[in-house]
Design a protein around this motif. Structure first.
Motif, mmCIF file in Angstrom:
data_model
loop_
_atom_site.group_PDB
_atom_site.id
_atom_site.type_symbol
_atom_site.label_atom_id
_atom_site.label_comp_id
_atom_site.label_asym_id
_atom_site.label_seq_id
_atom_site.Cartn_x
_atom_site.Cartn_y
_atom_site.Cartn_z
ATOM 1 N N LYS A 208 0.807 -1.224 0.000
ATOM 2 C CA LYS A 208 0.000 0.000 0.000
ATOM 3 C C LYS A 208 0.836 1.268 0.000
ATOM 4 O O LYS A 208 0.357 2.334 -0.370
ATOM 5 C CB LYS A 208 -0.934 0.020 1.222
ATOM 6 C CG LYS A 208 -2.026 -1.030 1.209
ATOM 7 C CD LYS A 208 -2.921 -0.907 2.432
ATOM 8 C CE LYS A 208 -4.063 -1.919 2.393
ATOM 9 N NZ LYS A 208 -5.019 -1.628 1.295
ATOM 10 N N TYR A 209 2.097 1.150 0.454
ATOM 11 C CA TYR A 209 2.930 2.328 0.591
ATOM 12 C C TYR A 209 4.242 2.132 -0.169
ATOM 13 O O TYR A 209 4.481 1.082 -0.755
ATOM 14 C CB TYR A 209 3.215 2.618 2.073
ATOM 15 C CG TYR A 209 1.960 2.759 2.909
ATOM 16 C CD1 TYR A 209 1.250 3.947 2.954
ATOM 17 C CD2 TYR A 209 1.476 1.675 3.656
ATOM 18 C CE1 TYR A 209 0.096 4.070 3.715
ATOM 19 C CE2 TYR A 209 0.327 1.783 4.417
ATOM 20 C CZ TYR A 209 -0.366 2.983 4.442
ATOM 21 O OH TYR A 209 -1.509 3.097 5.191
ATOM 22 N N GLU A 210 5.074 3.144 -0.140
ATOM 23 C CA GLU A 210 6.341 3.105 -0.854
ATOM 24 C C GLU A 210 7.227 1.984 -0.318
ATOM 25 O O GLU A 210 7.355 1.792 0.889
ATOM 26 C CB GLU A 210 7.062 4.445 -0.684
ATOM 27 C CG GLU A 210 8.433 4.500 -1.344
ATOM 28 C CD GLU A 210 9.185 5.774 -1.019
ATOM 29 O OE1 GLU A 210 10.344 5.903 -1.450
ATOM 30 O OE2 GLU A 210 8.599 6.643 -0.332
ATOM 31 N N ALA A 211 7.823 1.229 -1.215
ATOM 32 C CA ALA A 211 8.729 0.153 -0.822
ATOM 33 C C ALA A 211 10.034 0.747 -0.300
ATOM 34 O O ALA A 211 10.589 1.679 -0.890
ATOM 35 C CB ALA A 211 9.008 -0.767 -2.003
ATOM 36 N N LYS A 212 10.509 0.234 0.828
ATOM 37 C CA LYS A 212 11.750 0.716 1.428
ATOM 38 C C LYS A 212 12.615 -0.476 1.798
ATOM 39 O O LYS A 212 12.101 -1.511 2.204
ATOM 40 C CB LYS A 212 11.450 1.544 2.685
ATOM 41 C CG LYS A 212 10.484 2.704 2.468
ATOM 42 C CD LYS A 212 10.052 3.297 3.794
ATOM 43 C CE LYS A 212 8.964 4.332 3.616
ATOM 44 N NZ LYS A 212 8.440 4.832 4.909
ATOM 45 N N HIS A 257 12.141 -2.637 6.518
ATOM 46 C CA HIS A 257 11.265 -1.632 5.932
ATOM 47 C C HIS A 257 11.355 -0.318 6.702
ATOM 48 O O HIS A 257 11.146 0.756 6.141
ATOM 49 C CB HIS A 257 9.820 -2.130 5.935
ATOM 50 C CG HIS A 257 8.846 -1.198 5.275
ATOM 51 N ND1 HIS A 257 8.680 -1.139 3.909
ATOM 52 C CD2 HIS A 257 8.001 -0.274 5.801
ATOM 53 C CE1 HIS A 257 7.764 -0.226 3.613
ATOM 54 N NE2 HIS A 257 7.339 0.309 4.740
ATOM 55 N N PHE A 258 11.684 -0.403 7.994
ATOM 56 C CA PHE A 258 11.738 0.785 8.844
ATOM 57 C C PHE A 258 13.176 1.118 9.220
ATOM 58 O O PHE A 258 13.992 0.221 9.456
ATOM 59 C CB PHE A 258 10.940 0.561 10.139
ATOM 60 C CG PHE A 258 9.451 0.503 9.951
ATOM 61 C CD1 PHE A 258 8.711 1.663 9.777
ATOM 62 C CD2 PHE A 258 8.792 -0.719 9.948
ATOM 63 C CE1 PHE A 258 7.334 1.605 9.611
ATOM 64 C CE2 PHE A 258 7.419 -0.785 9.788
ATOM 65 C CZ PHE A 258 6.684 0.386 9.615
ATOM 66 N N ASP A 259 13.449 2.427 9.289
ATOM 67 C CA ASP A 259 14.706 2.901 9.864
ATOM 68 C C ASP A 259 14.526 2.936 11.374
ATOM 69 O O ASP A 259 13.704 3.699 11.893
ATOM 70 C CB ASP A 259 15.030 4.299 9.343
ATOM 71 C CG ASP A 259 16.375 4.802 9.844
ATOM 72 O OD1 ASP A 259 16.933 4.202 10.789
ATOM 73 O OD2 ASP A 259 16.876 5.817 9.315
ATOM 74 N N PRO A 260 15.245 2.086 12.133
ATOM 75 C CA PRO A 260 15.025 2.014 13.583
ATOM 76 C C PRO A 260 15.134 3.364 14.284
ATOM 77 O O PRO A 260 14.389 3.635 15.225
ATOM 78 C CB PRO A 260 16.112 1.050 14.056
ATOM 79 C CG PRO A 260 16.424 0.213 12.853
ATOM 80 C CD PRO A 260 16.280 1.134 11.684
ATOM 81 N N GLU A 380 0.936 4.814 7.733
ATOM 82 C CA GLU A 380 1.766 3.627 7.525
ATOM 83 C C GLU A 380 2.258 3.097 8.865
ATOM 84 O O GLU A 380 3.131 3.694 9.499
ATOM 85 C CB GLU A 380 2.956 3.979 6.630
ATOM 86 C CG GLU A 380 3.829 2.789 6.266
ATOM 87 C CD GLU A 380 4.964 3.183 5.341
ATOM 88 O OE1 GLU A 380 5.715 2.284 4.927
ATOM 89 O OE2 GLU A 380 5.107 4.390 5.041
ATOM 90 N N CYS A 381 1.692 1.981 9.285
ATOM 91 C CA CYS A 381 2.026 1.403 10.594
ATOM 92 C C CYS A 381 1.909 -0.113 10.520
ATOM 93 O O CYS A 381 0.931 -0.638 9.992
ATOM 94 C CB CYS A 381 1.089 1.960 11.676
ATOM 95 S SG CYS A 381 1.377 1.291 13.331
ATOM 96 N N ALA A 382 2.909 -0.803 11.041
ATOM 97 C CA ALA A 382 2.871 -2.266 11.110
ATOM 98 C C ALA A 382 2.097 -2.689 12.352
ATOM 99 O O ALA A 382 2.439 -2.281 13.467
ATOM 100 C CB ALA A 382 4.288 -2.836 11.151
ATOM 101 N N ALA A 567 10.535 -5.816 9.388
ATOM 102 C CA ALA A 567 10.590 -6.192 7.970
ATOM 103 C C ALA A 567 9.446 -5.576 7.172
ATOM 104 O O ALA A 567 9.464 -5.635 5.937
ATOM 105 C CB ALA A 567 10.555 -7.711 7.829
ATOM 106 N N GLY A 568 8.444 -5.004 7.868
ATOM 107 C CA GLY A 568 7.349 -4.347 7.162
ATOM 108 C C GLY A 568 6.092 -5.175 7.027
ATOM 109 O O GLY A 568 5.133 -4.737 6.382
ATOM 110 N N TYR A 569 6.048 -6.356 7.640
ATOM 111 C CA TYR A 569 4.813 -7.149 7.598
ATOM 112 C C TYR A 569 3.777 -6.533 8.529
ATOM 113 O O TYR A 569 4.113 -5.973 9.573
ATOM 114 C CB TYR A 569 5.089 -8.597 8.005
ATOM 115 C CG TYR A 569 5.977 -9.332 7.035
ATOM 116 C CD1 TYR A 569 5.527 -9.652 5.758
ATOM 117 C CD2 TYR A 569 7.270 -9.698 7.384
ATOM 118 C CE1 TYR A 569 6.347 -10.316 4.858
ATOM 119 C CE2 TYR A 569 8.101 -10.360 6.485
ATOM 120 C CZ TYR A 569 7.629 -10.676 5.227
ATOM 121 O OH TYR A 569 8.434 -11.331 4.338
#
Length: 605
Positions: A208-212, A257-260, A380-382, A567-569
């Protein structure tokens, strides 16, 4: 002179001289800047030319910062693609197998031996690395014949590639390890008719959002990084009409997927208490901190607490260091929930990018609704769930955390009832245990005790008259008895009021005192002496700290939950199926029928 490449791209450094007068090579040494280079004219020792070479690191201005960054990004991309390719085709284990086989067999022509094995493995596609046979067995398999058993070293007990369809083979070995038959693997070799394999796909934020993508900092502390397309299949059996699940293998990924450093996380616990809640909270915080996440909120008061961010806790490794030794939850659990659209807005306002929800099927269903609400507002939230219920009735997964501890504590209550029954004249020890709709705690604790005479669970069709008659028989023959009843029998043996609590759960009639009165009335009717020692450890078995098994289990579930989020799941839960840790879509749990004890199954009988 011509410098073909930078220092980062070549070592030793090669200097080319357009007029071939002489040549020399220097090796760069760390912390050394100046090198004296001597060129000989004809190799006879006569000096033709002497140079002093100084190494200097090119500045970003000289080379161009964007150029250096592009080179580094290209290097990382190639390295990651190479690693994925090696893992996908399992080249390292295959090469290791070949070398081990060569050293074990010591063939006269090792190159021909390796070539024969490569030919045998040529048809194999993805899957476990092809294993190796001895030369005799391999030749027989390739030619479609059965080798004769031979004395001496045994053949390897592993399936071996040969002339197979789609790279898969069905190999039968005799007790000595020799190949009996070798044929293309067919579905009916491993699965019954009418069965199916269902791949449970997990949603990803890139959908749904930009791939990172960024490299995980965990690569510095572990080599066990899971390939992004690593799937785990349930053990195949010949059970009739069974559904087998194929799920994502749990564990840390190479790319995040996320920058910590730019991520904030929040943890909430909902529903009733359960051994291990604090252990899960602790391990989520510890693993987030290991990734480098420094903003971690603890939401107090369940879903209701989401609406009061001023009461949230700042969770740090120091704060949660010892909470796993405490029962309950430091976040104060509660039932009921506000509108999910409002909760989504609060989480957005607090910049929460990872939302960890610990609870049962109702709580997990709410987590899915909150994620949908986040999508509606474009946040955008896991969202990651950790399954929790002391009753162990959540579908698909093996067990829920805290169940083992609850059974251990419940057994202690049964043991106490047994002592009372044995040491008092004409005595019955009666124990009521937790289990609203499923009797897993009652059944397992009774099996562990080995001293229970009557076990009553909600899944049974119970005749009170038969229970009372059997109780009379036990007292007349043994002089004592132990009876264990699950609280859910208050909705099967008794007609409940139909009222519900704040979480929507039906309020059950208290079956323990009711059954005690029924037994006492029966013995009074037949004029037999009786003493009943009634024990209700309901809240004792759920408020204790977890035992060793559950502490480890909670740690693995919590850590995998963090791996999934980083990981963005999303819309995902970490669980264990047939002793394998996997990622599952939350929907697979909440839409499946809750587990119940099979009263015709082996465990109950």
């Amino acid at each position: 002179m011509e410098f073909n490449m930078s220092r980062n791209e070549a070592n030793p450094f090669k200097v080319q001289i357009f007029s071939p007068v002489a040549s020399q090579r220097i090796t760069l040494v760390p912390k050394t800047e100046t090198y004296d280079v001597v060129f000989d004219s004809d190799g006879a020792g006569e000096k033709r030319l002497e140079l002093s070479v100084t190494e200097r690191t090119a500045s970003p201005k000289a080379v161009g910062g964007s150029v250096l960054q592009a080179r580094e990004d290209r290097r990382k991309k190639v390295a990651n693609e190479t690693q994925d390719y090696i893992e996908d085709h399992q080249l390292v284990p295959f090469i290791q197998n070949i070398m081990q086989s060569v050293l074990a067999e010591k063939p006269a022509d090792p190159y021909a031996y390796i070539e024969a094995n490569l030919r045998a493995a040529r048809g194999a596609s993805r899957g476990p690395p092809p294993a190796l046979l001895s030369p005799t067995s391999r030749s027989a398999a390739l030619e479609g014949r059965t080798p004769k058993p031979k004395s001496g070293p045994k053949a390897l007990f592993v399936p071996t590639p040969g002339k197979t369809f789609a790279g898969a083979a069905h190999v039968v070995l005799d007790p000595q390890g020799a190949v009996v038959s070798h044929e293309p693997l067919a579905v009916d070799h491993v699965m019954p008719p009418q069965s199916e394999v269902r791949r449970l796909r997990v949603a990803h934020l890139r959908d749904k959002y930009e791939a990172k993508e960024m490299e995980t900092p965990l690569k510095q502390v572990t080599a066990s990084l899971i390939a992004k397309n690593s799937w785990t299949l349930q053990s195949l059996t010949k059970s009739s009409g069974k559904v087998f699940f194929q799920t994502l293998t749990a564990g840390p990924r190479r790319m995040l997927h996320f920058d910590p450093k730019e991520t904030a996380a929040a943890i909430v616990t909902c529903g009733g208490l359960c051994p291990g809640l604090n252990s899960v909270i602790r391990e989520i915080v510890m693993m987030l901190h290991m990734y480098g996440v420094n903003r971690i909120f603890g939401i107090k008061g369940g879903y209701k607490g989401v609406m009061s961010p001023e009461n949230w806790l700042d969770l740090t490794p120091h704060l949660v260091q010892d909470i796993h030794s405490q029962g309950g939850t430091i976040l104060v659990s509660d039932r009921g929930n506000p509108p999910h659209s409002e909760m989504a807005k609060v989480l957005r306002d607090q910049n929460v990018r990872q939302y960890f929800v610990i609870g049962g099927d109702g709580t997990l269903k709410g987590a899915g609704q909150t994620y949908d609400a986040m999508c509606d507002i474009g946040w955008e939230c896991a969202v990651v769930g950790v399954p929790k219920t002391i009753d162990n009735d959540i579908a698909v997964i093996d067990t829920t955390f805290g169940f083992d501890t609850a059974c251990t504590e419940a057994k202690k209550a049964i043991d106490s009832a047994y002592v009372e029954a044995q040491c008092n004249a004409n005595c019955i020890g009666l124990v009521k245990l937790m289990g609203r709709h499923a009797g897993f705690i009652t059944m397992h604790a009774s099996l562990a005790s080995r001293n229970v005479d009557i076990c009553l669970i909600p899944e049974m069709d119970i005749s009170l008259d038969k229970v009372l008659e059997h109780t009379l028989h036990l007292m007349q023959t043994k002089g004592h008895a132990v009876i264990v009843v699950a609280e859910g029998c208050g909705d099967t043996m008794i007609m409940s009021s139909g009222e519900t609590d704040a979480g929507g759960n039906k309020l059950l009639a208290d079956v323990g005192p009711w059954l005690k009165d029924k037994i006492a009335a029966k013995f009074k009717e037949v004029k037999l002496p009786l003493t009943i020692k009634y024990i209700d450890p309901t809240y004792m078995i759920r408020a204790v700290p977890p035992n060793s098994y559950d502490r480890v289990y909670c740690s693995v579930l919590a850590q995998n939950s963090v791996h999934a989020a980083m990981a963005g799941y999303t819309g995902v839960t970490a669980g264990r199926i047939e002793q394998r840790y996997v990622f599952l879509p939350i929907e697979a749990l909440v839409k499946s029928k809750s587990k119940r004890v099979d009263v015709r199954g082996r465990w109950f009988q």
